[in-house]
Design a protein around this motif. Structure first.
Motif, PDB file in Angstrom:
ATOM      1  N   PHE A 154     -49.128  56.512 -23.680  1.00 24.24           N
ATOM      2  CA  PHE A 154     -49.521  56.377 -22.280  1.00 24.24           C
ATOM      3  C   PHE A 154     -48.371  55.882 -21.411  1.00 24.24           C
ATOM      4  N   GLU A 155     -47.458  55.138 -21.989  1.00 23.87           N
ATOM      5  CA  GLU A 155     -46.276  54.756 -21.223  1.00 23.87           C
ATOM      6  C   GLU A 155     -45.448  55.993 -20.887  1.00 23.87           C
ATOM      7  N   GLY A 156     -45.359  56.927 -21.854  1.00 22.76           N
ATOM      8  CA  GLY A 156     -44.645  58.177 -21.591  1.00 22.76           C
ATOM      9  C   GLY A 156     -45.355  59.021 -20.545  1.00 22.76           C
ATOM     10  N   GLU A 183     -47.267  57.895 -18.213  1.00 26.18           N
ATOM     11  CA  GLU A 183     -47.103  57.206 -16.935  1.00 26.18           C
ATOM     12  C   GLU A 183     -45.766  57.565 -16.285  1.00 26.18           C
ATOM     13  N   ARG A 184     -44.697  57.575 -17.086  1.00 19.41           N
ATOM     14  CA  ARG A 184     -43.387  57.939 -16.540  1.00 19.41           C
ATOM     15  C   ARG A 184     -43.370  59.392 -16.070  1.00 19.41           C
ATOM     16  N   TRP A 185     -44.068  60.260 -16.806  1.00 19.37           N
ATOM     17  CA  TRP A 185     -44.066  61.685 -16.481  1.00 19.37           C
ATOM     18  C   TRP A 185     -44.848  61.976 -15.206  1.00 19.37           C
ATOM     19  N   LEU A 186     -45.971  61.293 -15.010  1.00 21.26           N
ATOM     20  CA  LEU A 186     -46.826  61.562 -13.864  1.00 21.26           C
ATOM     21  C   LEU A 186     -46.404  60.819 -12.605  1.00 21.26           C
ATOM     22  N   THR A 187     -45.690  59.726 -12.753  1.00 23.44           N
ATOM     23  CA  THR A 187     -45.276  58.970 -11.569  1.00 23.44           C
ATOM     24  C   THR A 187     -44.203  59.755 -10.817  1.00 23.44           C
ATOM     25  N   PRO A 188     -44.389  59.996  -9.527  1.00 26.67           N
ATOM     26  CA  PRO A 188     -43.373  60.723  -8.750  1.00 26.67           C
ATOM     27  C   PRO A 188     -41.999  60.070  -8.876  1.00 26.67           C
ATOM     28  N   ARG A 189     -40.964  60.919  -8.875  1.00 24.43           N
ATOM     29  CA  ARG A 189     -39.600  60.433  -9.107  1.00 24.43           C
ATOM     30  C   ARG A 189     -39.197  59.381  -8.077  1.00 24.43           C
ATOM     31  N   GLY A 190     -39.615  59.594  -6.831  1.00 22.12           N
ATOM     32  CA  GLY A 190     -39.263  58.636  -5.786  1.00 22.12           C
ATOM     33  C   GLY A 190     -39.855  57.264  -6.051  1.00 22.12           C
TER      34      GLY A 190
END
Length: 491
Positions: A473-475, A477-484
């Motif tokens: 889920f940490e992965g 979270e990083r994938w779904l969170t917008p880059r900005g």
């Protein structure tokens, strides 16, 4: 929504209970052996029977039998008269019990040939030192530490009645698992505990069985209870159960208990040797068992988490949009979280029976609070100026929700899902107590048999799975969170 609900349920291979005949057993060795004897005797007659092992205490087995989730299980007459059938005389015979049970749709065999009575025991050396030979002698020693099995602490024929009959006033009374009580007694952690008269540990730990000089405990003749409808639907199975009556004396039962608990023999092998049938030498290897338990455990955790996500995120949105209603939603899900895990599983049994269904329901309810609360908090934490900007653009509220607010709350929502998933993996180990399998099964068996290897066989994979789920889920979270947002968070 309905389609997604059923798709989640289809993840669970353990849901189907298609076998027509199921014998249950309680969470202690003798009950497991007796259930294996019933299974073996039925198989010798050509009847296929499934053994639902170690389903917990008396209340769970009794409820499962009444609701048809199992077809038979071993029980004791004293438990029937004192605990299950209120108003029965303590010395009621099997004929009287048979008449009472028949009105409830339950049948009972004659005695299997032995009594497994409750008793109170102490270490021989400690009892001799204090001059204690009878239960009434305990009155003169209120400082003694008493440790009774959890079920005995609340039974109608347990500690409350014993304390009243003998006038015991000890304040140092604690509840513990029956399998652990002998080790607690041997180590000196407690001075006296409740025993079963056929337990192999009595001789092994050099215990003194105290005389019940005020005749508190009734007789506990071993019998089988079964659904009375089986006399029409599966008469050969009932006949197989009745063939065991009068065949097991107390020394034989004590010897079989010793073979399982002290010598580490498989209950199925012990039962086969007693019945005089070939021993099935086949046993799944470690990796086969691990794969099977992992499938059960992951199915329970994944299905319940999926259902929780479907319900909890909308509830969190509602809670954030309508503040007063939100307080009620957060409060109710918080109350669910305070219910003890085992109690929640047991509460589900009258609704769903035993097995995967009640476990799924309980885990689903436990998953709600972290997801609801984090969805609610994530939406409320969005800066007001961003909300106002979206509204100024004339976006409908649904568009603002899906395109602006939920993406901004993604990290908080995923954190709630991650928390719920880790909780699910750990709590699902208790599902074995109601027949749902998973990593809890070897843990429970290991505790019962004092086998550290078996305990680790369930505990270590559960811990590893919890860590893997957290990393997954940490992965995500990083994938779904917008880059900005990721860059802003680092800054």
């Amino acid at each position: 929504m309905k389609r997604l609900f059923w798709m989640c349920l289809m993840l669970m291979p353990a849901l189907g209970m298609t076998q027509p005949l199921r014998v249950g057993s309680k969470q202690f060795t003798e009950s497991v052996i007796l259930a294996e004897l019933a299974r073996g005797e039925a198989q010798r007659a050509g009847i296929e029977v499934e053994h639902r092992r170690e389903l917990g205490g008396t209340a769970i087995l009794w409820s499962a039998l009444q609701h048809g989730d199992i077809d038979a299980y071993p029980e004791y007459t004293g438990t029937l008269t004192q605990e299950l059938l209120k108003g029965m005389a303590p010395d009621a015979g099997i004929d009287a019990l048979r008449a009472r049970l028949a009105s409830m749709g339950i049948g009972i065999t004659d005695s299997l040939g032995f009594d497994d009575n409750y008793a109170i025991g102490m270490r021989e050396q400690r009892a001799e030192q204090l001059g204690i030979r009878r239960i009434s002698d305990l009155v003169a020693h209120p400082q003694l530490r008493l440790g009774f099995s959890n079920e005995f602490m609340d039974r109608g024929d347990g500690w409350p009645g014993l304390r009243q009959r003998y006038g015991l006033s000890s304040t140092q009374v604690k509840g513990l698992d029956h399998a652990l009580s002998y080790r607690a007694l041997a180590s000196g952690a407690v001075d006296a505990t409740d025993l079963y008269s056929t337990d192999a540990e009595i001789a092994y730990y050099h215990l003194r069985v105290l005389q019940d000089d005020r005749h508190y405990f009734p007789r506990y003749q071993a019998v089988f209870l079964y659904r009375l409808a089986l006399e029409r639907q599966a008469p050969a199975f009932v006949t197989a159960l009745k063939r065991l009556t009068g065949q097991i004396d107390e020394p034989a039962m004590r010897r079989m208990n010793a073979q399982a608990k002290l010598e580490g023999q498989r209950e199925a092998d012990i039962a086969a040797r007693f019945l005089g049938v070939p021993v099935d030498g086949h046993e799944d290897g470690f990796w086969q068992r691990l794969l099977h338990r992992t499938g059960e455990h992951v199915s329970l955790a994944a299905a319940s988490l999926g259902l929780a996500v479907l319900f909890a995120i909308p509830l969190g949105i509602v809670a954030a949009r309508w503040r007063r209603l939100g307080q009620l939603v957060i409060g109710l899900t918080g109350i669910l979280q305070t219910v003890p895990s085992l109690a929640m599983f047991v509460f589900m049994i009258p609704l769903f029976g035993i097995g995967a269904w009640p476990a799924l329901a309980a885990l689903f309810l436990y998953s709600l609070l972290p997801i609801v609360r984090n969805t609610h908090a994530g939406l409320l934490d969005i800066p007001p100026e961003l909300r106002e900007s979206a509204a100024a653009l004339g976006l409908p509220w649904r568009t603002r929700l899906t395109r602006v607010e939920l993406p901004l709350a993604t990290r908080s929502i995923l954190a709630g899902i991650k928390t719920a998933s880790v909780i699910n993996v750990g709590t699902a180990t208790l599902a074995a107590l109601i027949g749902a399998g998973g990593y809890g099964q070897p843990i429970l068996t290991g505790i019962r048999l004092n086998d550290v290897g078996l305990i680790l066989e369930g505990a270590v994979p559960a811990a590893v799975l919890a860590m893997l789920v957290q990393w997954l889920f940490e992965g995500i979270e990083r994938w779904l969170t917008p880059r900005g947002l990721r860059i802003a968070a680092r800054e």
